[in-house]
Design a protein around this motif. Structure first.
Motif, mmCIF file in Angstrom:
data_model
loop_
_atom_site.group_PDB
_atom_site.id
_atom_site.type_symbol
_atom_site.label_atom_id
_atom_site.label_comp_id
_atom_site.label_asym_id
_atom_site.label_seq_id
_atom_site.Cartn_x
_atom_site.Cartn_y
_atom_site.Cartn_z
ATOM 1 N N CYS A 280 -19.840 -42.739 -2.718
ATOM 2 C CA CYS A 280 -18.420 -43.365 -1.459
ATOM 3 C C CYS A 280 -18.445 -42.930 0.032
ATOM 4 C CB CYS A 280 -17.227 -43.326 -2.423
ATOM 5 S SG CYS A 280 -15.755 -44.269 -1.796
ATOM 6 N N THR A 281 -18.637 -41.558 -0.066
ATOM 7 C CA THR A 281 -18.895 -41.418 1.256
ATOM 8 C C THR A 281 -19.306 -41.528 1.594
ATOM 9 O OG1 THR A 281 -16.982 -39.426 0.680
ATOM 10 C CG2 THR A 281 -18.697 -39.031 2.245
ATOM 11 N N ILE A 282 -20.878 -41.433 1.256
ATOM 12 C CA ILE A 282 -21.667 -42.110 2.296
ATOM 13 C C ILE A 282 -22.071 -43.399 2.290
ATOM 14 C CG2 ILE A 282 -24.379 -42.146 1.589
ATOM 15 C CD1 ILE A 282 -24.216 -39.754 2.329
ATOM 16 N N GLU A 283 -20.944 -44.289 1.485
ATOM 17 C CA GLU A 283 -21.157 -45.266 1.729
ATOM 18 C C GLU A 283 -20.529 -45.352 3.327
ATOM 19 O OE1 GLU A 283 -19.723 -50.048 -0.328
ATOM 20 O OE2 GLU A 283 -19.311 -47.360 -1.225
ATOM 21 N N MET A 284 -19.486 -44.768 3.130
ATOM 22 C CA MET A 284 -18.610 -44.603 4.001
ATOM 23 C C MET A 284 -19.125 -44.682 5.454
ATOM 24 S SD MET A 284 -15.847 -46.929 2.827
ATOM 25 C CE MET A 284 -14.909 -46.551 1.082
ATOM 26 N N ALA A 285 -19.769 -43.857 5.429
ATOM 27 C CA ALA A 285 -20.726 -43.110 6.653
ATOM 28 C C ALA A 285 -21.235 -44.565 6.964
ATOM 29 C CB ALA A 285 -21.354 -42.171 6.483
ATOM 30 N N ASP B 270 -14.015 -41.733 16.602
ATOM 31 C CA ASP B 270 -13.002 -41.694 15.810
ATOM 32 C C ASP B 270 -12.325 -40.478 15.678
ATOM 33 O OD1 ASP B 270 -10.655 -41.378 13.523
ATOM 34 O OD2 ASP B 270 -11.321 -43.786 12.988
ATOM 35 N N ALA B 271 -11.284 -40.345 16.408
ATOM 36 C CA ALA B 271 -10.234 -38.749 16.568
ATOM 37 C C ALA B 271 -9.900 -38.124 14.997
ATOM 38 C CB ALA B 271 -9.911 -38.476 17.538
ATOM 39 N N HIS B 272 -10.013 -38.955 14.111
ATOM 40 C CA HIS B 272 -9.135 -38.596 12.688
ATOM 41 C C HIS B 272 -10.190 -39.634 11.615
ATOM 42 C CE1 HIS B 272 -5.008 -38.778 11.072
ATOM 43 N NE2 HIS B 272 -5.557 -38.328 10.159
ATOM 44 N N LEU B 273 -10.635 -39.208 11.480
ATOM 45 C CA LEU B 273 -11.437 -39.449 10.466
ATOM 46 C C LEU B 273 -11.952 -39.164 9.149
ATOM 47 C CD1 LEU B 273 -13.363 -42.057 9.561
ATOM 48 C CD2 LEU B 273 -15.271 -40.929 10.906
ATOM 49 N N HIS B 274 -11.781 -40.067 7.966
ATOM 50 C CA HIS B 274 -11.418 -39.395 6.854
ATOM 51 C C HIS B 274 -12.817 -40.178 6.165
ATOM 52 C CE1 HIS B 274 -8.226 -36.847 6.717
ATOM 53 N NE2 HIS B 274 -7.805 -37.973 7.114
ATOM 54 N N LEU B 275 -13.917 -39.564 5.977
ATOM 55 C CA LEU B 275 -15.011 -40.472 5.667
ATOM 56 C C LEU B 275 -15.357 -40.864 4.060
ATOM 57 C CD1 LEU B 275 -18.294 -39.237 7.444
ATOM 58 C CD2 LEU B 275 -17.290 -41.431 7.112
ATOM 59 N N SER B 276 -14.111 -39.000 3.683
ATOM 60 C CA SER B 276 -13.485 -39.450 1.989
ATOM 61 C C SER B 276 -12.992 -40.159 0.978
ATOM 62 C CB SER B 276 -14.003 -37.647 1.400
ATOM 63 O OG SER B 276 -13.353 -37.666 1.615
ATOM 64 N N TRP B 277 -12.313 -40.649 2.002
ATOM 65 C CA TRP B 277 -11.290 -41.577 1.941
ATOM 66 C C TRP B 277 -11.886 -43.482 1.363
ATOM 67 C CZ3 TRP B 277 -8.985 -37.538 2.117
ATOM 68 C CH2 TRP B 277 -8.197 -37.499 3.078
#
Length: 444
Positions: free
Chosen positions: A108-113, A81-88
């Motif tokens: 949440c950021t770790i969960e999104m990862a 993904d070239a445009h990734l916001h893990l903290s969204w």
């Protein structure tokens, strides 16, 4: 007896193959644009040791190690993904992202990862973080093996101008903590902000060079002054950091080319001059349009109060129409257009990112193979690892997907996580094949 040498490194090879995994009976979709072919792929450590076409003869892994019988499934590079916001955080809007307390936000950021790698994305270019160190901590924790997630380049919050995109604090509460962006005015404030983010450990500095309709700033506005951009670029280059920009307006795209900002997000309203500049510098820039965000806001957010037919959604429909035509033209000119749709909102939830491939086929007119390259080969390049990531090729890093189906004829199969039979990152299974008959250890 002659010593066996590794066929890609030239170094002495292990005689047991205990660290090897061989995928047999697979259709290899290598990411080069070539049609898939029957063959097998051997992984040694974290790299691809050998790629053999069916009937090609020599097979490295005959003496120990592990074998995966793909039973005709497709083996392809992991998605990027070239445009990734893990903290969204899949919130119904921008404000709830920033208002989330930092402790919960880190979790949440770790969960999104994990959500991302579960979806087959083994790498992602961080496009901005909601708080200064969320990306940095997530990247380091993933790299240390503490939590599962994709390869990731860390960004900080977007740098914006007073009153620009990301400056959300109301006039009567001028508090920096209410803003999604880091607000600056003048080159010296830019210098301090960039240096601070570099101190925090980011890989990429991102500038908000245009507006965003949902925030009350116009997409075709271009608020950041040239001297502010020049300062940011100078400080980032001094420390060998990447540069990205939120750039919807035509003028902001031209600023990216003039100042060498390599990662251009959105680029919806590029005029002829901007397209000519990008084409003349197409080996220096990447464009990730974020179509999913435009479609989501315009058509799929009514449940959260953003109703079709209102001025806001009409503005996004207009931008979507422009973006589609612009990206078609960029693709025709050989400008690299990559998947990455600004996922992480309620109407574009994280983990559905492979939907971008479908948009690239249906809206931009790409072939399925071209869309796949936009999420694999070019993904390796935007990660700064184009010589070792994004292809199924000898010597490349073993980031691989085993897929039930043929994405080269129907990219939609990549949206069905149950059809991702195996997910490998860095030579290790994040998701191993479940059927014991297809995954077995060979006796030494």
């Amino acid at each position: 007896m002659a010593e066996r040498l590794d066929p890609w490194s030239g170094r002495r090879a292990s005689g047991t193959g205990e660290n090897e995994i061989t995928f047999t009976n697979v259709r290899v979709l290598d990411g080069t644009g070539e049609r898939p072919y029957a063959g097998e792929v051997t992984v040694h450590g974290n790299r691809i040791r050998q790629v053999t076409r069916a009937g090609g003869g020599y097979q490295w892994n005959t003496n120990g190690g592990q074998r995966v019988d793909g039973r005709g499934a497709t083996l392809m590079p992991g998605l990027v993904d070239a445009h990734l916001h893990l903290s969204w955080n899949n919130a119904p809007g921008i404000d709830p992202i920033q208002m989330m307390p930092i402790e919960e936000h880190m979790l949440c950021t770790i969960e999104m990862a994990k959500v991302m790698i579960d979806a087959g994305f083994t790498a992602g270019r961080g496009a901005a973080a909601a708080k200064p160190r969320l990306d940095v901590v997530a990247r380091d924790a993933i790299n240390a093996g503490r939590f599962p997630g994709p390869r990731y380049t860390a960004a900080g919050p977007e740098i914006t101008t007073t009153g620009g995109l990301g400056d959300a604090a109301p006039p009567h509460i001028p508090h920096e903590g209410l803003n999604l962006g880091l607000v600056v005015s003048g080159p010296e404030q830019v210098r301090h902000t960039v240096r601070t983010l570099i101190k925090y450990g980011v890989d990429t500095i991102k500038l908000n060079l245009s507006g965003e309709e949902i925030t009350g700033t116009k997409a075709e506005e271009t608020p950041m002054a040239d001297e502010e951009i020049a300062m940011a670029v100078s400080e980032a280059r001094r420390r060998n950091k990447g540069l990205a920009a939120h750039a919807r307006s035509s003028e902001s795209i031209k600023q990216c080319v003039r100042y060498g900002i390599e990662y251009i997000y959105h680029a919806s309203f590029a005029d002829g001059e901007a397209l000519d500049l990008l084409e003349a510098n197409k080996d220096k820039h990447f464009v990730a349009p974020g179509l999913a965000w435009l479609i989501g806001v315009a058509r799929n957010a009514a449940e959260w109060g953003i109703k079709p037919g209102t001025p806001l959604t009409i503005a996004y429909e207009r931008e979507l129409e422009s973006a589609v035509e612009t990206m078609k033209e960029m693709h025709r000119r050989g400008i690299r257009v990559l998947i990455g749709g600004d996922y992480g909102f309620a109407w574009t939830p994280m983990g559905t990112n492979a939907k971008d491939l479908e948009y690239f086929v249906d809206l931009l007119g790409m072939s399925p193979m071209e869309a796949i390259q936009a999420g694999t080969r070019y993904g390796g390049e935007i990660m700064g690892m184009g010589n070792e990531l994004g292809l199924v090729r000898e010597g490349y890093l073993a980031d691989l997907l085993l897929v039930d189906g043929d994405p080269s004829t129907d990219v939609r199969v990549l949206q069905d996580h149950s059809r991702l039979l195996a997910i490998m990152k860095d030579g290790k299974f994040h998701k191993a094949p479940e059927n014991g008959a297809t995954y077995m250890r060979l006796s030494a």
